[in-house]
Write a protein that holds these residues in place. Structure first.
Motif, mmCIF file in Angstrom:
data_model
loop_
_atom_site.group_PDB
_atom_site.id
_atom_site.type_symbol
_atom_site.label_atom_id
_atom_site.label_comp_id
_atom_site.label_asym_id
_atom_site.label_seq_id
_atom_site.Cartn_x
_atom_site.Cartn_y
_atom_site.Cartn_z
ATOM 1 N N HIS A 63 6.922 -1.167 0.193
ATOM 2 C CA HIS A 63 6.613 -0.703 -1.151
ATOM 3 C C HIS A 63 7.781 -0.942 -2.114
ATOM 4 O O HIS A 63 7.752 -0.500 -3.232
ATOM 5 C CB HIS A 63 6.076 0.745 -1.219
ATOM 6 N N ALA A 111 -1.831 4.354 3.544
ATOM 7 C CA ALA A 111 -2.869 3.381 3.169
ATOM 8 C C ALA A 111 -3.419 2.640 4.378
ATOM 9 O O ALA A 111 -4.496 2.051 4.315
ATOM 10 C CB ALA A 111 -2.311 2.384 2.160
ATOM 11 N N VAL A 163 -3.392 -5.888 -0.583
ATOM 12 C CA VAL A 163 -3.155 -4.515 -1.015
ATOM 13 C C VAL A 163 -4.148 -3.614 -0.284
ATOM 14 O O VAL A 163 -5.360 -3.810 -0.374
ATOM 15 C CB VAL A 163 -3.326 -4.359 -2.542
ATOM 16 N N ASP A 214 -5.604 0.232 0.394
ATOM 17 C CA ASP A 214 -5.694 1.538 -0.261
ATOM 18 C C ASP A 214 -6.702 2.378 0.500
ATOM 19 O O ASP A 214 -7.852 1.964 0.683
ATOM 20 C CB ASP A 214 -6.134 1.349 -1.720
ATOM 21 N N LEU A 274 -8.005 -3.552 -0.740
ATOM 22 C CA LEU A 274 -8.327 -3.485 -2.163
ATOM 23 C C LEU A 274 -8.391 -4.897 -2.731
ATOM 24 O O LEU A 274 -9.266 -5.236 -3.505
ATOM 25 C CB LEU A 274 -7.249 -2.670 -2.871
ATOM 26 N N THR A 298 -3.661 1.444 -7.062
ATOM 27 C CA THR A 298 -3.766 2.345 -5.918
ATOM 28 C C THR A 298 -3.688 3.813 -6.344
ATOM 29 O O THR A 298 -3.564 4.696 -5.524
ATOM 30 C CB THR A 298 -2.642 2.057 -4.897
ATOM 31 N N GLU A 299 -3.784 4.010 -7.650
ATOM 32 C CA GLU A 299 -3.698 5.357 -8.184
ATOM 33 C C GLU A 299 -5.000 6.090 -7.921
ATOM 34 O O GLU A 299 -6.071 5.529 -8.128
ATOM 35 C CB GLU A 299 -3.495 5.239 -9.694
ATOM 36 N N LYS A 300 -4.927 7.324 -7.498
ATOM 37 C CA LYS A 300 -6.155 8.080 -7.268
ATOM 38 C C LYS A 300 -6.789 8.426 -8.608
ATOM 39 O O LYS A 300 -6.166 9.057 -9.461
ATOM 40 C CB LYS A 300 -5.865 9.365 -6.489
ATOM 41 N N GLY A 311 0.846 -1.182 0.000
ATOM 42 C CA GLY A 311 0.000 0.000 0.000
ATOM 43 C C GLY A 311 0.881 1.231 0.000
ATOM 44 O O GLY A 311 2.041 1.173 0.395
ATOM 45 N N ARG A 312 0.325 2.335 -0.476
ATOM 46 C CA ARG A 312 1.114 3.559 -0.508
ATOM 47 C C ARG A 312 1.171 4.162 0.882
ATOM 48 O O ARG A 312 0.515 3.683 1.807
ATOM 49 C CB ARG A 312 0.475 4.525 -1.496
#
Lengths: 292, 123
Positions: A185, A38, A199, A201, A206, A283-285, A34-35
């Protein structure tokens, strides 16, 4: 083994985790991806009983771990503490770990300290970031806790240390299997370590699946630019790069056998998508649409 | 054994293919023991479940067999099975690509044959 049911964690009005549910089987080595922000660290803190969920149930080794004297010695959380002002020596840290860990293996700890070239008599404050990370790694490995949670535990380690660390996790796992949850990451370098991945998010799960299934969610197509563009039309392109007339595109979504055959006939080479690209995409917005 | 898994397919397939190659090239002979799961784990630094998946696939295809308490061994039929499979791949994959490239380069049929003959003599 590790089980969360509808777990929510709020700091004031801010939700760090929202309705998180998953189950990790005994002796799995699971990646937690996760970023930043997250919810990885929050989740690990719940499993290690550093915190209590706002709502929902956390179960570790079949019980609520919070202030549970049976469970807590069986669980270790290894993270990148800031110890740049600590006056404790490496020896002190290892003695503390030995006192609290029923399965502590002092011989293994000594071997590891040598392998990581950590000066045992020095205080943590004079060690490099990488050496402090190595001390934490030794505590996690030699503790042999049935549940070992690593939170970005390799931060500060150089590539050689990270390789040694992963090698030791696997080697000791073969001798003493245990359940490992490992947040990272640095996906590319770590992906071989995991059999499955969760994952996170925005505080939610996710997905949770085995890494090979995850990798098959995407495909890398390489070939003449025009052929790649034609094949990619109507698909979601995660990343693309061109060199001269050649192009390489990472596409999201599995291909059918017929589609694979078509691609080969058109002179395109197919390979699995890098987990890193899939992860960034998922996980991109607001995710970007096809722009091949 | 390959020194690293650098292909881009699923990791369990790369393990499988690396052992298949060893059998095909005779580095692992019939009834010879293949590396143990733990050797593969530590050599490639990958998860034991992933190793097991690759090894199980080899067993399912009849390329290796189990000797209880000893490990996995190359089955006597394995080299034959693999030669057949690689022959098909040569015909449908590599040779097709070679002919396509030769046409793009404007090579005639005879020119390509001469090139192959020359290489053949060298070995």
């Amino acid at each position: 083994m590790l089980h969360c049911e509808n777990v929510t964690l709020r700091y004031g009005r801010q939700a760090a985790l929202e309705a998180v549910s998953f189950r990790v089987a005994e002796n799995a080595i699971c990646g937690l991806l996760g970023r930043n922000g997250a919810g990885k660290t929050s989740l690990l803190a719940l499993l290690a009983a550093y915190r209590r969920p706002t709502s929902g149930a956390v179960r570790v080794l079949g019980a609520d771990p919070y202030e549970n004297a049976r469970v807590m010695p069986q669980v270790a959380l290894i993270y990148d503490k800031n110890e740049s002002t600590s006056s404790l020596t490496v020896k002190n840290i290892l003695a503390l770990a030995a006192a609290f860990r029923p399965n502590w293996d002092a011989d293994y700890a000594a071997t590891l300290v040598k392998r990581f070239e950590v000066p045992v008599k020095k205080s943590l404050s004079v060690l490099s970031h990488g050496q402090r990370a190595a001390v934490h790694a030794v505590v996690g490995l030699a503790g042999r806790t049935p549940v070992t949670l690593y939170d970005e535990a390799y931060l500060g380690m150089d590539a050689a240390y990270r390789k040694l660390f992963i090698g030791e996790i696997l080697a000791d796992y073969m001798r003493y299997p245990r359940t490992i949850l490992f947040s990272t990451h640095y996906i590319g370098e770590m992906e071989g370590l995991f059999s499955e991945a969760i994952v996170l998010d925005g505080g939610r799960v996710l997905l949770h699946e085995d890494c090979d299934t995850l990798r098959q969610r995407g495909v890398t197509v390489t070939g003449p630019g025009a052929a790649v563009d034609a094949f990619a039309a109507g698909r979601r392109v995660l990343s693309a790069r061109a060199l001269g007339g050649q192009k390489e595109a990472v596409l999201y979504g599995a291909l059918t056998e017929a589609e694979r055959a078509t691609a080969r006939r058109d002179g395109l080479a197919l390979s699995a998508a890098p987990l890193q690209d899939l992860f960034i995409h998922m996980t991109e917005k607001g995710g970007t649409e096809d722009e091949a | 054994m390959k020194s690293a898994l650098d292909g881009s397919g699923p990791i369990f397939l790369q393990i499988k293919e690396s052992i298949e190659e060893d059998i095909l090239y005779g580095r692992l002979g019939p009834d010879e023991q293949i590396p143990s799961n733990s050797q593969l784990v530590s050599f490639y630094n990958i998860n034991p479940v992933t190793v097991l998946k690759g090894v199980n696939l080899l067993a399912e295809e009849g390329l290796i067999y189990k000797k209880r308490g000893m490990g996995m061994f190359v089955s006597p039929e394995a080299p034959g099975i693999l030669r057949k499979r690689f022959r098909e791949a040569l015909e449908n994959g590599q040779l097709q690509a070679l002919v396509r490239l030769a046409k793009i380069l404007g090579l005639g049929r005879q020119e390509l044959r001469d090139m192959i003959d020359k290489l053949w003599e060298e070995k």
